[in-house]
Each structure stands twice: as C-alpha cells, then as structure tokens.
Design a protein around this motif. Sequence first.
Motif, PDB file in Angstrom:
ATOM      1  N   ASP A  37     -30.747 -13.894 -64.004  1.00 13.26           N
ATOM      2  CA  ASP A  37     -32.214 -13.953 -63.958  1.00 13.26           C
ATOM      3  C   ASP A  37     -32.835 -14.177 -65.332  1.00 13.26           C
ATOM      4  O   ASP A  37     -34.026 -13.956 -65.519  1.00 13.26           O
ATOM      5  CB  ASP A  37     -32.771 -12.672 -63.344  1.00 13.26           C
ATOM      6  CG  ASP A  37     -32.359 -11.419 -64.114  1.00 13.26           C
ATOM      7  OD1 ASP A  37     -31.657 -11.546 -65.143  1.00 13.26           O
ATOM      8  OD2 ASP A  37     -32.733 -10.308 -63.684  1.00 13.26           O
ATOM      9  N   TYR A  38     -32.009 -14.592 -66.293  1.00 17.04           N
ATOM     10  CA  TYR A  38     -32.457 -14.892 -67.668  1.00 17.04           C
ATOM     11  C   TYR A  38     -32.871 -13.641 -68.441  1.00 17.04           C
ATOM     12  O   TYR A  38     -33.580 -13.739 -69.447  1.00 17.04           O
ATOM     13  CB  TYR A  38     -33.579 -15.935 -67.683  1.00 17.04           C
ATOM     14  CG  TYR A  38     -33.293 -17.129 -66.797  1.00 17.04           C
ATOM     15  CD1 TYR A  38     -31.994 -17.610 -66.629  1.00 17.04           C
ATOM     16  CD2 TYR A  38     -34.319 -17.775 -66.112  1.00 17.04           C
ATOM     17  CE1 TYR A  38     -31.725 -18.696 -65.802  1.00 17.04           C
ATOM     18  CE2 TYR A  38     -34.061 -18.862 -65.291  1.00 17.04           C
ATOM     19  CZ  TYR A  38     -32.763 -19.311 -65.137  1.00 17.04           C
ATOM     20  OH  TYR A  38     -32.494 -20.389 -64.318  1.00 17.04           O
ATOM     21  N   SER A  39     -32.428 -12.474 -67.984  1.00 22.12           N
ATOM     22  CA  SER A  39     -32.690 -11.275 -68.777  1.00 22.12           C
ATOM     23  C   SER A  39     -31.813 -11.237 -70.022  1.00 22.12           C
ATOM     24  O   SER A  39     -32.020 -10.406 -70.907  1.00 22.12           O
ATOM     25  CB  SER A  39     -32.479 -10.009 -67.932  1.00 22.12           C
ATOM     26  OG  SER A  39     -31.221  -9.992 -67.296  1.00 22.12           O
ATOM     27  N   PRO A  65     -32.626 -20.108 -70.749  1.00 18.79           N
ATOM     28  CA  PRO A  65     -31.729 -21.264 -70.881  1.00 18.79           C
ATOM     29  C   PRO A  65     -32.393 -22.410 -71.642  1.00 18.79           C
ATOM     30  O   PRO A  65     -33.603 -22.619 -71.550  1.00 18.79           O
ATOM     31  CB  PRO A  65     -31.453 -21.662 -69.424  1.00 18.79           C
ATOM     32  CG  PRO A  65     -31.800 -20.475 -68.618  1.00 18.79           C
ATOM     33  CD  PRO A  65     -32.891 -19.769 -69.340  1.00 18.79           C
ATOM     34  N   SER A  66     -31.573 -23.140 -72.340  1.00 17.48           N
ATOM     35  CA  SER A  66     -32.062 -24.314 -73.057  1.00 17.48           C
ATOM     36  C   SER A  66     -32.263 -25.479 -72.094  1.00 17.48           C
ATOM     37  O   SER A  66     -31.772 -25.465 -70.955  1.00 17.48           O
ATOM     38  CB  SER A  66     -31.059 -24.721 -74.136  1.00 17.48           C
ATOM     39  OG  SER A  66     -29.829 -25.131 -73.537  1.00 17.48           O
ATOM     40  N   THR A  67     -32.943 -26.497 -72.549  1.00 15.19           N
ATOM     41  CA  THR A  67     -33.117 -27.711 -71.748  1.00 15.19           C
ATOM     42  C   THR A  67     -31.766 -28.311 -71.393  1.00 15.19           C
ATOM     43  O   THR A  67     -31.561 -28.807 -70.273  1.00 15.19           O
ATOM     44  CB  THR A  67     -33.956 -28.733 -72.519  1.00 15.19           C
ATOM     45  OG1 THR A  67     -35.221 -28.157 -72.836  1.00 15.19           O
ATOM     46  CG2 THR A  67     -34.177 -30.000 -71.703  1.00 15.19           C
ATOM     47  N   THR A  76     -27.252 -29.504 -67.490  1.00 15.71           N
ATOM     48  CA  THR A  76     -25.796 -29.654 -67.367  1.00 15.71           C
ATOM     49  C   THR A  76     -25.109 -28.572 -66.538  1.00 15.71           C
ATOM     50  O   THR A  76     -24.003 -28.798 -66.049  1.00 15.71           O
ATOM     51  CB  THR A  76     -25.137 -29.675 -68.757  1.00 15.71           C
ATOM     52  OG1 THR A  76     -25.433 -28.440 -69.447  1.00 15.71           O
ATOM     53  CG2 THR A  76     -25.652 -30.855 -69.583  1.00 15.71           C
ATOM     54  N   TRP A  77     -25.718 -27.394 -66.380  1.00 13.68           N
ATOM     55  CA  TRP A  77     -25.063 -26.301 -65.669  1.00 13.68           C
ATOM     56  C   TRP A  77     -24.966 -26.656 -64.195  1.00 13.68           C
ATOM     57  O   TRP A  77     -25.964 -26.913 -63.519  1.00 13.68           O
ATOM     58  CB  TRP A  77     -25.826 -25.005 -65.887  1.00 13.68           C
ATOM     59  CG  TRP A  77     -25.196 -23.783 -65.286  1.00 13.68           C
ATOM     60  CD1 TRP A  77     -25.716 -22.990 -64.309  1.00 13.68           C
ATOM     61  CD2 TRP A  77     -23.929 -23.199 -65.630  1.00 13.68           C
ATOM     62  NE1 TRP A  77     -24.866 -21.945 -64.025  1.00 13.68           N
ATOM     63  CE2 TRP A  77     -23.756 -22.058 -64.819  1.00 13.68           C
ATOM     64  CE3 TRP A  77     -22.936 -23.539 -66.558  1.00 13.68           C
ATOM     65  CZ2 TRP A  77     -22.624 -21.254 -64.892  1.00 13.68           C
ATOM     66  CZ3 TRP A  77     -21.809 -22.737 -66.621  1.00 13.68           C
ATOM     67  CH2 TRP A  77     -21.668 -21.613 -65.803  1.00 13.68           C
ATOM     68  N   THR A  87     -25.023 -20.551 -75.899  1.00 13.52           N
ATOM     69  CA  THR A  87     -26.086 -21.151 -75.089  1.00 13.52           C
ATOM     70  C   THR A  87     -25.899 -20.820 -73.609  1.00 13.52           C
ATOM     71  O   THR A  87     -26.846 -20.913 -72.830  1.00 13.52           O
ATOM     72  CB  THR A  87     -26.118 -22.677 -75.280  1.00 13.52           C
ATOM     73  OG1 THR A  87     -24.828 -23.224 -74.935  1.00 13.52           O
ATOM     74  CG2 THR A  87     -26.455 -23.040 -76.711  1.00 13.52           C
ATOM     75  N   LEU A  88     -24.671 -20.419 -73.235  1.00 14.29           N
ATOM     76  CA  LEU A  88     -24.389 -20.054 -71.845  1.00 14.29           C
ATOM     77  C   LEU A  88     -24.823 -18.624 -71.504  1.00 14.29           C
ATOM     78  O   LEU A  88     -24.850 -18.257 -70.329  1.00 14.29           O
ATOM     79  CB  LEU A  88     -22.889 -20.189 -71.559  1.00 14.29           C
ATOM     80  CG  LEU A  88     -22.295 -21.592 -71.609  1.00 14.29           C
ATOM     81  CD1 LEU A  88     -20.778 -21.523 -71.462  1.00 14.29           C
ATOM     82  CD2 LEU A  88     -22.885 -22.460 -70.508  1.00 14.29           C
ATOM     83  N   TYR A  89     -25.161 -17.827 -72.492  1.00 21.96           N
ATOM     84  CA  TYR A  89     -25.462 -16.420 -72.245  1.00 21.96           C
ATOM     85  C   TYR A  89     -26.552 -16.190 -71.189  1.00 21.96           C
ATOM     86  O   TYR A  89     -26.426 -15.271 -70.369  1.00 21.96           O
ATOM     87  CB  TYR A  89     -25.832 -15.716 -73.552  1.00 21.96           C
ATOM     88  CG  TYR A  89     -24.647 -15.383 -74.451  1.00 21.96           C
ATOM     89  CD1 TYR A  89     -23.378 -15.881 -74.172  1.00 21.96           C
ATOM     90  CD2 TYR A  89     -24.801 -14.574 -75.569  1.00 21.96           C
ATOM     91  CE1 TYR A  89     -22.299 -15.588 -74.985  1.00 21.96           C
ATOM     92  CE2 TYR A  89     -23.718 -14.266 -76.392  1.00 21.96           C
ATOM     93  CZ  TYR A  89     -22.470 -14.774 -76.100  1.00 21.96           C
ATOM     94  OH  TYR A  89     -21.404 -14.474 -76.910  1.00 21.96           O
TER      95      TYR A  89
END
Length: 253
Positions: A116-118, A122-124, A129-130, A189-191
């Motif tokens: 949930d992005y806590s 996320p980057s552009t 790409t994910w 960046t994956l965190y």
Amino acid sequence: MRVFALSDLHIDYDLNKQWIAQLSTDDYRDDVLILAGDVSDSLLLLEWCLKTLASRFKKVLYVPGNHDLWVIRDGPDRQSLDKFQQICTLVENCGASMQAFHRGSLSIIPLLGWYDYSFGQPSTEIFATWADYHACRWPEHFSAHDITAHFVQLNEPLFSNLNQTVISFSHFLPRIDLMPAYIPLEKRTLYPILGTHLLEKQVRQLASTIHVYGHSHVNRSVKIEGISYINNAFGYPRETHIAAKQLLCIYET
C-alpha cells in the motif's frame, strides 16, 4: 513435529519444479510446511505443487503471493479477486490449507496482504515496469490501499483462541527494515511494493514468536523487538547468491 519455511518457489522454472518433485517422500511425514506465496500464476502448476507437497508433509499451510494472483494468461475478463477465491477452493481440495493451524501449544496463523506504499511512493519507472500493474486486474475503483485493506481485513477472524506459541506468516513484508543494509540503492526502488505496515500491526497483535515472510527473495533471519523474522525464499534459478534453495526448519516441538 518440525515446522519448515519456504517461499517464492516459482515453479514455472523447470529447475525449481524438479526440486519439488525430488523432495523426500518419507522424511517430512510428521512435519508442517509454511509456504509463503509465489508458486505460479498457473492454477495447474499450483495444484500440482500443493498436491505434491501435501503428499510429503503432515500439513502444508499456504498464502498466495502476487504472482499467484496474476491473470494475464487467463483471458481479458479475468479478475484477480475471482482468482483468489478459486485458489482458496483449490488449496483445500489439494489437502493444503489457508486456515489457522493449532497443535498442542502452537498456533500457526496465515496473513494475507498486499502493498500500500507505506514503505514509500513508487517511482514512475516502477509503475511502468512492475509486472503486477498489468498482470493483475482489480475492480476499477480499487487502489493499492484498497487491495491491501481488503486482504488484511480477511485475517482478523483468525486472531482468537490462540495457543501459547504463535508463528505467523505472510508473503509480503510487514516492515521495510527487514531488508538488509547491503541492498544497493538502485534496488531499493522496489521497496514501495514489498509490503505494508498493516501486516506488522497484525503480527504484533498476534504476539508472534516467529514471523515468516517472502517476496523479497533475500534470505534472512533477524530478531527485531522480540520477534524473529525469517525469509527462506527459493527464488529464481539465477538467484544463488541470495537464496539458499533448501528447506529451513524454524521450529520443533
């Protein structure tokens, strides 16, 4: 009875599938296996894996990972929540379980989740790409927060009648400091898509002695604030430097 942990089998790779097929049919008859997600997005492969493991272990406890809920190969109208319901039925039919396991003084509790992005925004590039962003399909109004809240809420009925020792497990990370300090900056960046703080709240509510997680593919065992957090991911065939590629016994009665 021993309790083993494993995650991220990714048996779409033949080498990984062969490892499962070659597991002893005698050594684990009295033991429990925690399988913390990411087996395959193919229901046929997932069924084969769960049936194979259920024939070797006394009990196989499972939660789906993000790869398991991919629907990109299932047709344009397929929804990930529908696939989740199908997986729930499949798991029970295979002799495995997504329910709490109680034996003697031990309780093992599966925790569903998402991200949930806590752990960060996320980057552009990650949005582009994910694979989950195009391989999963959710109801139109669902945000990442909604997906996570939906799954985490499903865990709540499992929090009663617990035994003295609790082991919990999830596919997704309950806290970002489980990632070791040596991870290169470009990999961090994956965190944001690794997990959610909501899982950590539930782990603490359960007063778990051990929490097993997957998803990061980085094998680790670390104790934080009284809880042992363990990742024993099998990983992709090439990931020999961060994955042990073997069963790990985490508890024994």
